[in-house]
Design a protein around this motif. Sequence first.
Motif, PDB file in Angstrom:
ATOM      1  N   ILE A 124       0.848  -1.349  -0.252  1.00 15.32           N
ATOM      2  CA  ILE A 124      -0.244  -0.060   0.183  1.00 15.32           C
ATOM      3  C   ILE A 124       0.982   1.215   0.535  1.00 15.32           C
ATOM      4  N   MET A 125       2.122   1.247   0.699  1.00  7.89           N
ATOM      5  CA  MET A 125       2.525   2.676   1.124  1.00  7.89           C
ATOM      6  C   MET A 125       3.546   2.384  -0.599  1.00  7.89           C
ATOM      7  N   LEU A 126       3.970   1.407  -0.921  1.00  6.55           N
ATOM      8  CA  LEU A 126       4.720   1.485  -2.158  1.00  6.55           C
ATOM      9  C   LEU A 126       4.077   2.163  -3.642  1.00  6.55           C
ATOM     10  N   MET A 127       2.803   1.207  -3.661  1.00 11.16           N
ATOM     11  CA  MET A 127       2.441   1.570  -4.605  1.00 11.16           C
ATOM     12  C   MET A 127       0.701   2.871  -5.097  1.00 11.16           C
ATOM     13  N   LEU A 128       0.827   3.220  -3.132  1.00 14.81           N
ATOM     14  CA  LEU A 128       0.002   4.304  -3.238  1.00 14.81           C
ATOM     15  C   LEU A 128       0.186   5.950  -2.577  1.00 14.81           C
ATOM     16  N   VAL A 129       0.702   5.502  -1.333  1.00 15.45           N
ATOM     17  CA  VAL A 129       1.653   6.569  -0.223  1.00 15.45           C
ATOM     18  C   VAL A 129       2.984   6.980  -0.479  1.00 15.45           C
ATOM     19  N   LEU A 130       3.205   6.516  -0.721  1.00 17.48           N
ATOM     20  CA  LEU A 130       5.007   6.964  -1.797  1.00 17.48           C
ATOM     21  C   LEU A 130       4.227   7.512  -2.596  1.00 17.48           C
ATOM     22  N   PRO A 131       4.211   7.588  -3.975  1.00 20.31           N
ATOM     23  CA  PRO A 131       3.925   8.258  -5.392  1.00 20.31           C
ATOM     24  C   PRO A 131       2.658   9.350  -4.735  1.00 20.31           C
ATOM     25  N   SER A 132       2.345   9.692  -3.677  1.00 27.25           N
ATOM     26  CA  SER A 132       1.361  10.698  -3.778  1.00 27.25           C
ATOM     27  C   SER A 132       2.453  12.143  -2.493  1.00 27.25           C
ATOM     28  N   PHE A 133       3.104  11.147  -2.150  1.00 24.97           N
ATOM     29  CA  PHE A 133       4.511  12.098  -1.553  1.00 24.97           C
ATOM     30  C   PHE A 133       4.998  12.568  -1.977  1.00 24.97           C
ATOM     31  N   VAL A 134       5.903  11.836  -2.833  1.00 23.01           N
ATOM     32  CA  VAL A 134       6.653  12.632  -4.272  1.00 23.01           C
ATOM     33  C   VAL A 134       5.677  13.292  -5.055  1.00 23.01           C
ATOM     34  N   VAL A 135       4.391  13.278  -5.235  1.00 21.99           N
ATOM     35  CA  VAL A 135       3.584  14.732  -6.157  1.00 21.99           C
ATOM     36  C   VAL A 135       3.787  15.863  -5.088  1.00 21.99           C
ATOM     37  N   TYR A 136       3.574  14.955  -4.021  1.00 21.01           N
ATOM     38  CA  TYR A 136       2.963  16.254  -3.233  1.00 21.01           C
ATOM     39  C   TYR A 136       4.955  16.826  -2.864  1.00 21.01           C
ATOM     40  N   LEU A 137       5.285  16.761  -3.037  1.00 24.43           N
ATOM     41  CA  LEU A 137       7.392  17.470  -2.332  1.00 24.43           C
ATOM     42  C   LEU A 137       7.518  18.432  -4.344  1.00 24.43           C
ATOM     43  N   LEU A 138       6.922  17.529  -5.104  1.00 22.43           N
ATOM     44  CA  LEU A 138       7.608  17.778  -6.500  1.00 22.43           C
ATOM     45  C   LEU A 138       6.082  19.532  -6.508  1.00 22.43           C
ATOM     46  N   ASN A 139       5.052  19.471  -6.354  1.00 20.51           N
ATOM     47  CA  ASN A 139       4.469  20.327  -6.052  1.00 20.51           C
ATOM     48  C   ASN A 139       4.699  21.368  -5.664  1.00 20.51           C
ATOM     49  N   TYR A 140       4.991  20.979  -3.758  1.00 20.12           N
ATOM     50  CA  TYR A 140       4.941  22.533  -2.744  1.00 20.12           C
ATOM     51  C   TYR A 140       6.544  23.137  -3.947  1.00 20.12           C
ATOM     52  N   TYR A 141       7.763  22.633  -4.075  1.00 16.72           N
ATOM     53  CA  TYR A 141       8.790  22.805  -4.059  1.00 16.72           C
ATOM     54  C   TYR A 141       9.162  23.192  -5.604  1.00 16.72           C
ATOM     55  N   LEU A 142       8.636  22.476  -6.110  1.00 11.54           N
ATOM     56  CA  LEU A 142       9.203  22.902  -7.653  1.00 11.54           C
ATOM     57  C   LEU A 142       8.148  23.746  -8.789  1.00 11.54           C
ATOM     58  N   LEU A 143       6.973  22.530  -8.244  1.00  8.10           N
ATOM     59  CA  LEU A 143       5.770  23.272  -9.973  1.00  8.10           C
ATOM     60  C   LEU A 143       5.095  24.455  -9.559  1.00  8.10           C
ATOM     61  N   VAL A 144       4.190  24.612  -7.889  1.00 10.86           N
ATOM     62  CA  VAL A 144       3.688  25.782  -7.982  1.00 10.86           C
ATOM     63  C   VAL A 144       4.633  27.048  -8.026  1.00 10.86           C
ATOM     64  N   PRO A 145       5.900  27.098  -7.067  1.00  8.99           N
ATOM     65  CA  PRO A 145       6.514  27.927  -7.419  1.00  8.99           C
ATOM     66  C   PRO A 145       6.838  28.630  -8.990  1.00  8.99           C
ATOM     67  N   LEU A 146       6.995  27.234  -9.841  1.00 11.01           N
ATOM     68  CA  LEU A 146       7.655  27.731 -10.887  1.00 11.01           C
ATOM     69  C   LEU A 146       6.367  28.091 -11.954  1.00 11.01           C
ATOM     70  N   LEU A 147       5.698  27.378 -12.211  1.00 12.02           N
ATOM     71  CA  LEU A 147       4.424  27.280 -13.282  1.00 12.02           C
ATOM     72  C   LEU A 147       3.016  28.167 -12.588  1.00 12.02           C
ATOM     73  N   VAL A 148       2.874  27.747 -11.178  1.00 14.22           N
ATOM     74  CA  VAL A 148       1.643  28.561 -10.976  1.00 14.22           C
ATOM     75  C   VAL A 148       2.279  29.627 -10.638  1.00 14.22           C
ATOM     76  N   PHE A 149       2.652  30.232  -9.547  1.00 16.15           N
ATOM     77  CA  PHE A 149       2.854  31.370  -9.775  1.00 16.15           C
ATOM     78  C   PHE A 149       3.528  32.499 -10.603  1.00 16.15           C
ATOM     79  N   ARG A 150       3.436  31.713 -11.547  1.00 12.63           N
ATOM     80  CA  ARG A 150       4.537  32.434 -12.939  1.00 12.63           C
ATOM     81  C   ARG A 150       2.463  32.645 -13.848  1.00 12.63           C
ATOM     82  N   HIS A 151       1.831  32.386 -13.452  1.00 17.08           N
ATOM     83  CA  HIS A 151       0.679  31.740 -14.484  1.00 17.08           C
ATOM     84  C   HIS A 151       0.464  31.033 -15.424  1.00 17.08           C
ATOM     85  N   ARG A 152       1.303  29.793 -15.677  1.00 18.52           N
ATOM     86  CA  ARG A 152       1.529  28.685 -16.609  1.00 18.52           C
ATOM     87  C   ARG A 152       0.843  27.846 -16.132  1.00 18.52           C
ATOM     88  N   LEU A 153      -1.272  27.864 -15.727  1.00 21.37           N
ATOM     89  CA  LEU A 153      -1.351  27.070 -15.201  1.00 21.37           C
ATOM     90  C   LEU A 153      -1.837  25.211 -16.552  1.00 21.37           C
TER      91      LEU A 153
END
Length: 355
Positions: free
Chosen positions: A45-74
């Motif tokens: 369960i952790m490997l197939m569901l929780v861990l990918p969700s955690f990776v998606v969260y980190l990518l969004n929080y530290y990379l995608l939101v600052p670089l894309l959302v804050f620059r209006h590249r929705l």
Amino acid sequence: MRINKVRSILEITQAAMWACVFLLPAAITGVFLHDFQGAVWTFRIMLMLVLPSFVVYLLNYYLLVPLLVFRHRLLHYILVNLILLGINFFMYFCRSDWINVIPSQLPDGVSVSIVTAGFTGYMALVVVFQLMVTLLAVGMRYIIRSIEEQKALEEERRRNAEAELTWLKNQLNPHFLFNTLNNISSLTQIDADKAQESIGQLSELLRYALYESNIKKVRLADELEFMKNYVDLMSLRCSRSARIDVRFDQVEGDMMISPLLFISLIENAFKHGISAHNESFVKVDMAIDGDDLVFSCENSVFEKNTADYSDSGIGVENMRRRLELLYPDAYSYRCFTENDTYIALVRIKNIRNNG
């Protein structure tokens, strides 16, 4: 400081939240499955569901939101998250053999639909999880950015306030010097020796005004000594009919205060309250009332021609502005006329701490 605390609390909250998410599968399976199979299913369960969700969260929080959302590249942001979702599905196919192994025995009432529903169920679950963590990452990131912007705004206000205080002090010193030199100039025509002595006093006053007061706060005892000397110098041009009264409380300890704060009030008292022909007076008083500092300046009031009121009020306005910047919500200033007496009162609250 308050903003830093709020940000720290948010960071700790995120860490605690994900710690609970990682521990949740183990807690659930540990209640119902107490053997090796329970550990196996927890890992899956952790490997197939929780861990990918955690990776998606980190990518969004530290990379995608600052670089894309804050620059209006929705559109780019949505596209990247769809790619992440596709990668998650691809991992499912690569590890589908793990799901096909079902425990031979489970306690009654225990459902394993999460791991046996097949691709369709898993896909729906992953979409829901990724949508949740994506929205959470966007929301948390916006909160953090709002805190950072507020912190930057407060820092800018602080810098502007410091620059304004410097400007006000630089404007105050020439104003003080101008009035004092006028007093000595008048004295030279009456008593040259006394004028020379007064120049020595002026030298000490200027040393304090230009150098000792070149810091944010000075010892209250030093400021009181400066004001005593200043009043003595201003008194030189007064006639014998003028009464000058100075009363300062004895200051204990190292209480601090902003320098040259009340000089403008004393200047105005001598300028408008002393008459060359009539009886007049100036009374300067400073007292410690509990934890508060109370300064009062009183002078006699005369009817004068408009031309006599040459003071533009710059000094008093500077004092008001400095009080507002240095002691916000911790001071009061009043001026009024009562029984032919002009009274100016300043109270600084909790001077022991605010000083």
